[in-house]
Write a protein that holds these residues in place. Structure first.
Motif, PDB file in Angstrom:
ATOM      1  N   ASP A  46      49.815   2.814 -19.819  1.00  0.00           N
ATOM      2  CA  ASP A  46      51.225   2.444 -19.711  1.00  0.00           C
ATOM      3  C   ASP A  46      51.643   1.716 -20.995  1.00  0.00           C
ATOM      4  O   ASP A  46      50.829   1.488 -21.892  1.00  0.00           O
ATOM      5  N   ASP A  47      52.913   1.358 -21.094  1.00  0.00           N
ATOM      6  CA  ASP A  47      53.435   0.740 -22.317  1.00  0.00           C
ATOM      7  C   ASP A  47      52.693  -0.542 -22.682  1.00  0.00           C
ATOM      8  O   ASP A  47      52.387  -0.783 -23.850  1.00  0.00           O
ATOM      9  N   ASP A  48      52.407  -1.374 -21.681  1.00  0.00           N
ATOM     10  CA  ASP A  48      51.704  -2.630 -21.939  1.00  0.00           C
ATOM     11  C   ASP A  48      50.300  -2.369 -22.481  1.00  0.00           C
ATOM     12  O   ASP A  48      49.870  -2.998 -23.445  1.00  0.00           O
ATOM     13  N   GLU A  49      49.592  -1.428 -21.871  1.00  0.00           N
ATOM     14  CA  GLU A  49      48.237  -1.105 -22.334  1.00  0.00           C
ATOM     15  C   GLU A  49      48.266  -0.544 -23.754  1.00  0.00           C
ATOM     16  O   GLU A  49      47.439  -0.912 -24.587  1.00  0.00           O
ATOM     17  N   ARG A  50      49.216   0.341 -24.031  1.00  0.00           N
ATOM     18  CA  ARG A  50      49.319   0.922 -25.378  1.00  0.00           C
ATOM     19  C   ARG A  50      49.543  -0.160 -26.429  1.00  0.00           C
ATOM     20  O   ARG A  50      49.003  -0.086 -27.532  1.00  0.00           O
ATOM     21  N   SER A  51      50.329  -1.170 -26.086  1.00  0.00           N
ATOM     22  CA  SER A  51      50.631  -2.230 -27.054  1.00  0.00           C
ATOM     23  C   SER A  51      49.424  -3.127 -27.326  1.00  0.00           C
ATOM     24  O   SER A  51      49.395  -3.835 -28.323  1.00  0.00           O
ATOM     25  N   ARG A  52      48.431  -3.091 -26.439  1.00  0.00           N
ATOM     26  CA  ARG A  52      47.254  -3.950 -26.594  1.00  0.00           C
ATOM     27  C   ARG A  52      46.029  -3.220 -27.153  1.00  0.00           C
ATOM     28  O   ARG A  52      44.953  -3.789 -27.255  1.00  0.00           O
ATOM     29  N   VAL A  53      46.193  -1.959 -27.552  1.00  0.00           N
ATOM     30  CA  VAL A  53      45.061  -1.198 -28.090  1.00  0.00           C
ATOM     31  C   VAL A  53      44.713  -1.714 -29.484  1.00  0.00           C
ATOM     32  O   VAL A  53      45.565  -1.785 -30.363  1.00  0.00           O
ATOM     33  N   GLN A  54      43.463  -2.081 -29.661  1.00  0.00           N
ATOM     34  CA  GLN A  54      42.985  -2.535 -30.967  1.00  0.00           C
ATOM     35  C   GLN A  54      42.405  -1.363 -31.750  1.00  0.00           C
ATOM     36  O   GLN A  54      42.656  -1.212 -32.938  1.00  0.00           O
ATOM     37  N   THR A  55      41.622  -0.526 -31.068  1.00  0.00           N
ATOM     38  CA  THR A  55      40.992   0.614 -31.728  1.00  0.00           C
ATOM     39  C   THR A  55      40.633   1.673 -30.690  1.00  0.00           C
ATOM     40  O   THR A  55      40.551   1.378 -29.497  1.00  0.00           O
ATOM     41  N   ILE A  56      40.441   2.895 -31.166  1.00  0.00           N
ATOM     42  CA  ILE A  56      39.923   3.974 -30.326  1.00  0.00           C
ATOM     43  C   ILE A  56      38.674   4.497 -31.028  1.00  0.00           C
ATOM     44  O   ILE A  56      38.735   4.948 -32.173  1.00  0.00           O
ATOM     45  N   GLN A  57      37.549   4.401 -30.342  1.00  0.00           N
ATOM     46  CA  GLN A  57      36.278   4.827 -30.917  1.00  0.00           C
ATOM     47  C   GLN A  57      35.877   6.188 -30.361  1.00  0.00           C
ATOM     48  O   GLN A  57      36.023   6.435 -29.167  1.00  0.00           O
ATOM     49  N   MET A  58      35.381   7.053 -31.245  1.00  0.00           N
ATOM     50  CA  MET A  58      34.778   8.298 -30.785  1.00  0.00           C
ATOM     51  C   MET A  58      33.273   8.066 -30.778  1.00  0.00           C
ATOM     52  O   MET A  58      32.691   7.678 -31.793  1.00  0.00           O
ATOM     53  N   ILE A  71      26.731   5.941 -29.149  1.00  0.00           N
ATOM     54  CA  ILE A  71      26.749   5.580 -30.564  1.00  0.00           C
ATOM     55  C   ILE A  71      28.136   5.904 -31.109  1.00  0.00           C
ATOM     56  O   ILE A  71      28.622   7.026 -30.956  1.00  0.00           O
ATOM     57  N   THR A  72      28.771   4.926 -31.741  1.00  0.00           N
ATOM     58  CA  THR A  72      30.084   5.155 -32.334  1.00  0.00           C
ATOM     59  C   THR A  72      29.928   6.024 -33.573  1.00  0.00           C
ATOM     60  O   THR A  72      29.143   5.716 -34.467  1.00  0.00           O
ATOM     61  N   GLN A  73      30.675   7.125 -33.607  1.00  0.00           N
ATOM     62  CA  GLN A  73      30.619   8.076 -34.714  1.00  0.00           C
ATOM     63  C   GLN A  73      31.828   7.968 -35.638  1.00  0.00           C
ATOM     64  O   GLN A  73      31.738   8.288 -36.811  1.00  0.00           O
ATOM     65  N   ALA A  74      32.978   7.553 -35.076  1.00  0.00           N
ATOM     66  CA  ALA A  74      34.207   7.489 -35.872  1.00  0.00           C
ATOM     67  C   ALA A  74      35.226   6.617 -35.156  1.00  0.00           C
ATOM     68  O   ALA A  74      35.120   6.369 -33.955  1.00  0.00           O
ATOM     69  N   THR A  75      36.199   6.163 -35.915  1.00  0.00           N
ATOM     70  CA  THR A  75      37.352   5.477 -35.350  1.00  0.00           C
ATOM     71  C   THR A  75      38.517   6.452 -35.413  1.00  0.00           C
ATOM     72  O   THR A  75      38.817   7.006 -36.474  1.00  0.00           O
TER      73      THR A  75
END
Length: 88
Positions: A46-58, A71-75
């Motif tokens: 939701d909008d609140d969650e989207r505003s609090r995203v720091q990073t998205i890890q693959m 294991i984190t491969q990319a951001t």
């Protein structure tokens, strides 16, 4: 039961500013995750969650299905928020 000897499991994981995490997308390849995580971002958060995203890890699963770790491969890029159309 998996038929593959070495299954490739990939995921997109959202990390919020408070350090909490949320599974965003799960796929069988990095290409599949890259192709699907943006739509999942728009649909699941939701909008609140989207505003609090720091990073998205693959991340990729490393190890056997019952004993391994991520294991984190990319951001991944944080998608731009689509603005809702307003009635004119």
């Amino acid at each position: 039961m998996l038929n593959e000897t070495k299954p490739q499991v990939w995921r997109a994981l959202v990390v919020f500013t408070d350090g909490s995490e949320m599974l965003l997308y799960l796929g069988r390849s990095s290409a599949q995750v890259r192709a699907g995580y943006q739509a999942a971002f728009q649909e699941l958060l939701d909008d609140d969650e989207r505003s609090r995203v720091q990073t998205i890890q693959m991340q990729r699963w490393h190890g056997t299905p019952d004993a391994g770790h991520w294991i984190t491969q990319a951001t991944l890029s944080i998608p731009l928020v689509k603005l809702a159309k307003t009635a004119s």
